[in-house]
Design a protein around this motif. Structure first.
Motif, PDB file in Angstrom:
ATOM      1  N   LYS A  95       0.805  -1.221   0.000  1.00 26.90           N
ATOM      2  CA  LYS A  95       0.000   0.000   0.000  1.00 26.90           C
ATOM      3  C   LYS A  95       0.839   1.272   0.000  1.00 26.90           C
ATOM      4  CE  LYS A  95      -3.953  -2.150   2.192  1.00 26.90           C
ATOM      5  NZ  LYS A  95      -4.865  -2.164   3.329  1.00 26.90           N
ATOM      6  N   THR A  96       1.970   1.271   0.698  1.00 23.65           N
ATOM      7  CA  THR A  96       2.731   2.513   0.856  1.00 23.65           C
ATOM      8  C   THR A  96       3.974   2.606  -0.027  1.00 23.65           C
ATOM      9  OG1 THR A  96       3.964   1.579   2.714  1.00 23.65           O
ATOM     10  CG2 THR A  96       1.950   2.810   3.227  1.00 23.65           C
ATOM     11  N   SER A  97       4.375   1.518  -0.659  1.00 23.93           N
ATOM     12  CA  SER A  97       5.577   1.535  -1.494  1.00 23.93           C
ATOM     13  C   SER A  97       5.312   2.252  -2.814  1.00 23.93           C
ATOM     14  CB  SER A  97       6.039   0.112  -1.797  1.00 23.93           C
ATOM     15  OG  SER A  97       6.386  -0.542  -0.616  1.00 23.93           O
ATOM     16  N   SER A  98       6.350   2.910  -3.312  1.00 23.65           N
ATOM     17  CA  SER A  98       6.236   3.585  -4.600  1.00 23.65           C
ATOM     18  C   SER A  98       6.324   2.565  -5.726  1.00 23.65           C
ATOM     19  CB  SER A  98       7.351   4.621  -4.754  1.00 23.65           C
ATOM     20  OG  SER A  98       8.605   3.961  -4.877  1.00 23.65           O
ATOM     21  N   ASP A  99       5.905   2.991  -6.906  1.00 27.43           N
ATOM     22  CA  ASP A  99       5.987   2.117  -8.072  1.00 27.43           C
ATOM     23  C   ASP A  99       7.432   1.700  -8.328  1.00 27.43           C
ATOM     24  OD1 ASP A  99       3.292   2.565  -8.245  1.00 27.43           O
ATOM     25  OD2 ASP A  99       3.369   3.651 -10.151  1.00 27.43           O
ATOM     26  N   LYS A 100       8.348   2.621  -8.147  1.00 29.10           N
ATOM     27  CA  LYS A 100       9.763   2.342  -8.386  1.00 29.10           C
ATOM     28  C   LYS A 100      10.263   1.242  -7.446  1.00 29.10           C
ATOM     29  CE  LYS A 100      14.314   4.464  -8.503  1.00 29.10           C
ATOM     30  NZ  LYS A 100      15.129   5.625  -8.186  1.00 29.10           N
ATOM     31  N   GLU A 101       9.881   1.303  -6.170  1.00 30.85           N
ATOM     32  CA  GLU A 101      10.294   0.288  -5.197  1.00 30.85           C
ATOM     33  C   GLU A 101       9.744  -1.094  -5.569  1.00 30.85           C
ATOM     34  OE1 GLU A 101      10.681   2.716  -1.003  1.00 30.85           O
ATOM     35  OE2 GLU A 101       8.666   2.235  -1.744  1.00 30.85           O
ATOM     36  N   LEU A 102       8.504  -1.127  -6.030  1.00 33.35           N
ATOM     37  CA  LEU A 102       7.882  -2.395  -6.413  1.00 33.35           C
ATOM     38  C   LEU A 102       8.563  -2.990  -7.646  1.00 33.35           C
ATOM     39  CD1 LEU A 102       4.183  -1.359  -5.806  1.00 33.35           C
ATOM     40  CD2 LEU A 102       5.484  -3.018  -4.481  1.00 33.35           C
ATOM     41  N   ILE A 103       8.885  -2.140  -8.623  1.00 30.77           N
ATOM     42  CA  ILE A 103       9.576  -2.605  -9.824  1.00 30.77           C
ATOM     43  C   ILE A 103      10.978  -3.103  -9.469  1.00 30.77           C
ATOM     44  CG2 ILE A 103      10.576  -1.839 -12.025  1.00 30.77           C
ATOM     45  CD1 ILE A 103       8.050  -0.015 -12.294  1.00 30.77           C
ATOM     46  N   GLU A 104      11.658  -2.393  -8.567  1.00 32.28           N
ATOM     47  CA  GLU A 104      12.991  -2.827  -8.123  1.00 32.28           C
ATOM     48  C   GLU A 104      12.920  -4.174  -7.405  1.00 32.28           C
ATOM     49  OE1 GLU A 104      14.467   0.402  -5.752  1.00 32.28           O
ATOM     50  OE2 GLU A 104      15.018   1.594  -7.506  1.00 32.28           O
ATOM     51  N   PHE A 105      11.851  -4.388  -6.636  1.00 32.38           N
ATOM     52  CA  PHE A 105      11.660  -5.665  -5.941  1.00 32.38           C
ATOM     53  C   PHE A 105      11.592  -6.809  -6.953  1.00 32.38           C
ATOM     54  CE2 PHE A 105       8.469  -8.904  -4.991  1.00 32.38           C
ATOM     55  CZ  PHE A 105       9.070  -9.537  -3.902  1.00 32.38           C
ATOM     56  N   LEU A 106      10.731  -6.666  -7.975  1.00 32.66           N
ATOM     57  CA  LEU A 106      10.596  -7.741  -8.953  1.00 32.66           C
ATOM     58  C   LEU A 106      11.861  -7.891  -9.797  1.00 32.66           C
ATOM     59  CD1 LEU A 106       8.756  -9.968  -9.899  1.00 32.66           C
ATOM     60  CD2 LEU A 106       7.792  -8.411 -11.576  1.00 32.66           C
ATOM     61  N   ALA A 107      12.538  -6.785 -10.065  1.00 37.84           N
ATOM     62  CA  ALA A 107      13.787  -6.851 -10.833  1.00 37.84           C
ATOM     63  C   ALA A 107      14.855  -7.623 -10.059  1.00 37.84           C
ATOM     64  CB  ALA A 107      14.276  -5.453 -11.164  1.00 37.84           C
ATOM     65  N   GLU A 108      14.830  -7.535  -8.740  1.00 36.83           N
ATOM     66  CA  GLU A 108      15.770  -8.285  -7.907  1.00 36.83           C
ATOM     67  C   GLU A 108      15.464  -9.789  -7.982  1.00 36.83           C
ATOM     68  OE1 GLU A 108      17.166  -8.449  -3.217  1.00 36.83           O
ATOM     69  OE2 GLU A 108      15.241  -7.553  -3.732  1.00 36.83           O
ATOM     70  N   VAL A 109      14.188 -10.118  -7.966  1.00 35.40           N
ATOM     71  CA  VAL A 109      13.762 -11.509  -7.967  1.00 35.40           C
ATOM     72  C   VAL A 109      13.808 -12.108  -9.380  1.00 35.40           C
ATOM     73  CG1 VAL A 109      11.796 -13.037  -7.537  1.00 35.40           C
ATOM     74  CG2 VAL A 109      12.288 -11.185  -5.962  1.00 35.40           C
ATOM     75  N   LEU A 110      13.339 -11.362 -10.361  1.00 37.48           N
ATOM     76  CA  LEU A 110      13.248 -11.835 -11.741  1.00 37.48           C
ATOM     77  C   LEU A 110      13.748 -10.724 -12.671  1.00 37.48           C
ATOM     78  CD1 LEU A 110      12.174 -14.218 -13.497  1.00 37.48           C
ATOM     79  CD2 LEU A 110      10.019 -12.980 -13.616  1.00 37.48           C
ATOM     80  N   PRO A 111      15.072 -10.592 -12.842  1.00 34.73           N
ATOM     81  CA  PRO A 111      15.643  -9.478 -13.594  1.00 34.73           C
ATOM     82  C   PRO A 111      15.139  -9.370 -15.036  1.00 34.73           C
ATOM     83  CG  PRO A 111      17.373 -10.784 -12.565  1.00 34.73           C
ATOM     84  CD  PRO A 111      16.091 -11.498 -12.342  1.00 34.73           C
ATOM     85  N   GLU A 112      14.776 -10.480 -15.661  1.00 38.26           N
ATOM     86  CA  GLU A 112      14.370 -10.447 -17.062  1.00 38.26           C
ATOM     87  C   GLU A 112      12.868 -10.266 -17.273  1.00 38.26           C
ATOM     88  OE1 GLU A 112      14.498 -14.763 -15.781  1.00 38.26           O
ATOM     89  OE2 GLU A 112      15.789 -13.063 -15.515  1.00 38.26           O
ATOM     90  N   PHE A 113      12.114  -9.824 -16.243  1.00 39.45           N
ATOM     91  CA  PHE A 113      10.675  -9.665 -16.436  1.00 39.45           C
ATOM     92  C   PHE A 113      10.395  -8.569 -17.466  1.00 39.45           C
ATOM     93  CE2 PHE A 113      10.994  -6.236 -13.347  1.00 39.45           C
ATOM     94  CZ  PHE A 113       9.939  -5.393 -13.646  1.00 39.45           C
ATOM     95  N   ASP A 114       9.322  -8.745 -18.221  1.00 44.96           N
ATOM     96  CA  ASP A 114       8.958  -7.823 -19.300  1.00 44.96           C
ATOM     97  C   ASP A 114       8.266  -6.601 -18.710  1.00 44.96           C
ATOM     98  OD1 ASP A 114       8.031  -6.507 -21.550  1.00 44.96           O
ATOM     99  OD2 ASP A 114       7.366  -8.335 -22.559  1.00 44.96           O
ATOM    100  N   ARG A 115       8.965  -5.486 -18.696  1.00 45.95           N
ATOM    101  CA  ARG A 115       8.444  -4.266 -18.085  1.00 45.95           C
ATOM    102  C   ARG A 115       7.256  -3.664 -18.832  1.00 45.95           C
ATOM    103  NH1 ARG A 115      13.174  -5.220 -16.066  1.00 45.95           N
ATOM    104  NH2 ARG A 115      14.111  -4.143 -14.328  1.00 45.95           N
ATOM    105  N   SER A 116       7.057  -4.046 -20.083  1.00 49.18           N
ATOM    106  CA  SER A 116       5.917  -3.516 -20.838  1.00 49.18           C
ATOM    107  C   SER A 116       4.636  -4.323 -20.593  1.00 49.18           C
ATOM    108  CB  SER A 116       6.236  -3.490 -22.335  1.00 49.18           C
ATOM    109  OG  SER A 116       6.424  -4.805 -22.825  1.00 49.18           O
ATOM    110  N   LYS A 117       4.767  -5.569 -20.159  1.00 43.90           N
ATOM    111  CA  LYS A 117       3.594  -6.423 -19.957  1.00 43.90           C
ATOM    112  C   LYS A 117       3.252  -6.657 -18.491  1.00 43.90           C
ATOM    113  CE  LYS A 117       4.159  -9.024 -24.235  1.00 43.90           C
ATOM    114  NZ  LYS A 117       4.464 -10.343 -24.810  1.00 43.90           N
ATOM    115  N   VAL A 118       4.224  -6.503 -17.595  1.00 47.77           N
ATOM    116  CA  VAL A 118       3.987  -6.725 -16.168  1.00 47.77           C
ATOM    117  C   VAL A 118       3.763  -5.365 -15.505  1.00 47.77           C
ATOM    118  CG1 VAL A 118       4.917  -7.660 -14.023  1.00 47.77           C
ATOM    119  CG2 VAL A 118       5.417  -8.792 -16.190  1.00 47.77           C
ATOM    120  N   TYR A 119       2.573  -5.177 -14.982  1.00 46.50           N
ATOM    121  CA  TYR A 119       2.200  -3.900 -14.390  1.00 46.50           C
ATOM    122  C   TYR A 119       2.489  -3.887 -12.888  1.00 46.50           C
ATOM    123  CZ  TYR A 119      -0.325  -3.593 -18.795  1.00 46.50           C
ATOM    124  OH  TYR A 119      -0.647  -3.602 -20.118  1.00 46.50           O
TER     125      TYR A 119
END
Length: 178
Positions: A95-119
């Protein structure tokens, strides 16, 4: 394989579903004529009948789009990677995390995720679902370590059978010549 082995580890995700329009996750209990009977994965454990027109997504079938050679990665693999990195609970607040923090979280776990398809909303769901599963079905993560060793033994057995087959054919040829 026995039924108990099949329902351990990440195979438990075939019993867990997300229902569109309803918060949280649900354990699928049994189908009925009017839909599917599910039980909520929270402290309340409420049983509900989900109608046939509702969109029900079984977590075993959910995957995340990637840019790599693989078009997607199974959610179970992502959950296991989250477990390796973050342990039993992701402390990042949805609820309180920024979009950037959430994207960084997934990038840490799955670096090759498709940023155009994963919201960002998808990343929030992954975190929420992971925390729910970790809290209410911890055996989904514990039993997976034992399952990894089993297929290796099966492969060795198949190779032994393949080696034995030519020996049997050679023995049959010798008998037919005699």
């Amino acid at each position: 394989m026995s039924e108990t082995v099949e329902s351990t580890g990440m195979d438990l995700l075939k019993e867990v579903a997300n229902v569109s329009g309803k918060p949280g996750l649900f354990r699928i209990l049994k189908p009925s004529r009017a839909g599917v009977i599910v039980e909520s994965l929270d402290g309340k454990r409420e049983k509900t009948l989900i109608g046939p027109t509702a969109r029900v997504s079984v977590l075993k079938d959910v995957s995340i789009f990637t840019d790599g050679a693989e078009e997607s990665v199974a959610l179970s693999d992502v959950f296991l990677k989250i477990r390796e990195i973050h342990g039993e609970e992701v402390t990042l607040s949805v609820k309180t995390s920024s979009d950037k923090e959430l994207i960084e979280f997934l990038a840490e776990v799955l670096p090759e995720f498709d940023r155009s398809k994963v919201y960002v909303s998808d990343i929030k769901k992954v975190i929420t679902w992971y925390n729910l599963l970790s809290k209410h079905i911890p055996e989904a993560f514990v039993a997976t370590e034992g399952e990894v060793a089993e297929p290796v033994a099966e492969v060795a057995t198949e190779e032994e059978e393949v080696k034995e087959a030519p020996a049997k054919k050679a023995a049959k040829k010798e008998k037919s010549k005699a």
